[in-house]
Write a protein that holds these residues in place. Structure first.
Motif, PDB file in Angstrom:
ATOM      1  N   TYR A  43      23.958 -42.255 -11.835  1.00  0.00           N
ATOM      2  CA  TYR A  43      24.708 -42.823 -10.709  1.00  0.00           C
ATOM      3  C   TYR A  43      23.748 -43.282  -9.615  1.00  0.00           C
ATOM      4  O   TYR A  43      23.966 -44.327  -8.987  1.00  0.00           O
ATOM      5  N   VAL A  56      31.174 -41.658  -5.819  1.00  0.00           N
ATOM      6  CA  VAL A  56      31.780 -42.094  -7.075  1.00  0.00           C
ATOM      7  C   VAL A  56      31.599 -41.038  -8.161  1.00  0.00           C
ATOM      8  O   VAL A  56      32.507 -40.781  -8.962  1.00  0.00           O
ATOM      9  N   LEU A  60      34.604 -38.998 -10.304  1.00  0.00           N
ATOM     10  CA  LEU A  60      34.639 -38.998 -11.766  1.00  0.00           C
ATOM     11  C   LEU A  60      34.194 -37.667 -12.353  1.00  0.00           C
ATOM     12  O   LEU A  60      33.844 -37.589 -13.535  1.00  0.00           O
ATOM     13  N   ASP A  61      34.200 -36.612 -11.508  1.00  0.00           N
ATOM     14  CA  ASP A  61      33.860 -35.251 -11.959  1.00  0.00           C
ATOM     15  C   ASP A  61      32.474 -35.187 -12.582  1.00  0.00           C
ATOM     16  O   ASP A  61      32.279 -34.590 -13.653  1.00  0.00           O
ATOM     17  N   LEU A  68      25.894 -42.447 -16.120  1.00  0.00           N
ATOM     18  CA  LEU A  68      27.177 -43.151 -16.030  1.00  0.00           C
ATOM     19  C   LEU A  68      27.364 -43.899 -17.338  1.00  0.00           C
ATOM     20  O   LEU A  68      26.775 -44.951 -17.563  1.00  0.00           O
ATOM     21  N   THR A  72      32.895 -44.329 -19.624  1.00  0.00           N
ATOM     22  CA  THR A  72      33.462 -43.818 -18.371  1.00  0.00           C
ATOM     23  C   THR A  72      33.776 -44.971 -17.420  1.00  0.00           C
ATOM     24  O   THR A  72      34.852 -45.027 -16.813  1.00  0.00           O
ATOM     25  N   GLU A  75      36.788 -47.033 -18.575  1.00  0.00           N
ATOM     26  CA  GLU A  75      38.074 -46.337 -18.545  1.00  0.00           C
ATOM     27  C   GLU A  75      38.554 -46.070 -17.118  1.00  0.00           C
ATOM     28  O   GLU A  75      39.684 -45.623 -16.924  1.00  0.00           O
ATOM     29  N   THR A  76      37.711 -46.336 -16.122  1.00  0.00           N
ATOM     30  CA  THR A  76      38.077 -46.082 -14.728  1.00  0.00           C
ATOM     31  C   THR A  76      38.901 -47.250 -14.187  1.00  0.00           C
ATOM     32  O   THR A  76      38.426 -48.376 -14.125  1.00  0.00           O
ATOM     33  N   LEU A  79      39.644 -46.342  -7.875  1.00  0.00           N
ATOM     34  CA  LEU A  79      38.680 -45.620  -7.034  1.00  0.00           C
ATOM     35  C   LEU A  79      39.244 -45.595  -5.608  1.00  0.00           C
ATOM     36  O   LEU A  79      38.634 -46.087  -4.673  1.00  0.00           O
ATOM     37  N   HIS A  95      35.915 -34.253  -2.557  1.00  0.00           N
ATOM     38  CA  HIS A  95      34.930 -35.331  -2.655  1.00  0.00           C
ATOM     39  C   HIS A  95      34.162 -35.397  -1.330  1.00  0.00           C
ATOM     40  O   HIS A  95      34.386 -36.303  -0.526  1.00  0.00           O
ATOM     41  N   PHE A 119      32.291 -51.378 -13.203  1.00  0.00           N
ATOM     42  CA  PHE A 119      33.627 -50.873 -13.514  1.00  0.00           C
ATOM     43  C   PHE A 119      34.538 -52.060 -13.871  1.00  0.00           C
ATOM     44  O   PHE A 119      35.393 -52.478 -13.101  1.00  0.00           O
TER      45      PHE A 119
END
Length: 204
Positions: A43, A56, A60-61, A68, A72, A75-76, A79, A95, A119
């Motif tokens: 990231y 971010v 996204l945990d 990244l 992932t 599929e996001t 945000l 967060h 993304f």
């Protein structure tokens, strides 16, 4: 289905579904490894702004030092936690680097959102309260984007968001008094609809 080590003896194997016999070699014995996932990098490597990278990743945990993965990113779809529309003006325990914390880290040059372009399927993003975003270009190639919240930001042009082909308009939400300043004839051609409604928005 689990792929395990495959051992094949040398010799001739007659395929009952074919008249052709195939010869196999013991050199075919091997461990079948899973195909590695593709990654954009960590990231921190993807995002120019390190606090945005942390934000971010938290959404996204993940950790900002994690990879990244392409899967992932693709599929996001949303945000919305980046901005402060959720009421977290200063502190968001879930967060901690988003909302007010991200806003407070912005330099005089503004928030650099480089990195969000990966993304590809993003539909909704919220920059509420981020004061100044000098360049929306990283969002320009996101063809599935449907709604961008820009309450409390200093945006002077929406041209980076224009699209030549569109099935559904991109809605950009700003303060009521800024709608007329951002509304220009070209917006209809660009597939952009500017709307204003601040009745339930936090003050900045």
């Amino acid at each position: 289905m689990t792929l395990a080590a495959c051992s094949v003896a040398s010799g001739t194997y007659d395929n009952p579904l074919s008249s052709t016999s195939r010869t196999y070699s013991p050199y075919l014995e091997r461990n079948v490894a899973p195909i590695p996932q593709a990654t954009f990098g960590t990231y921190y490597q993807v995002f120019t702004n390190p606090v945005l990278a942390q934000c971010v990743a938290e959404i996204l945990d993940a950790k900002p030092t994690d990879q990244l993965w392409l899967s992932t990113a693709y599929e996001t779809l949303s945000l919305t936690e980046i901005g402060a529309s959720n009421g977290y003006d200063r502190t968001n325990e879930e967060h901690p680097h988003c909302a007010g914390a991200l806003r407070d880290s912005i330099s005089p040059e503004g928030l650099d959102i480089t990195g969000l372009e990966v993304f590809a399927n993003l539909e909704v993003i919220d920059f509420t309260g981020m004061h100044h975003i000098p360049d929306l270009t990283p969002l320009g190639g996101l063809s599935n984007l449907m709604h961008v919240y820009l309450f409390g930001t200093q945006i002077t042009s929406l041209e980076p968001l224009k699209r030549t082909q569109w099935e559904q308009k991109l809605v950009v939400s700003v303060e009521d008094e800024r709608v007329s300043r951002l509304s220009i004839p070209e917006l209809a051609q660009w597939g952009i609809l500017v709307e204003g409604n601040i009745s339930d928005q936090p003050k900045f």
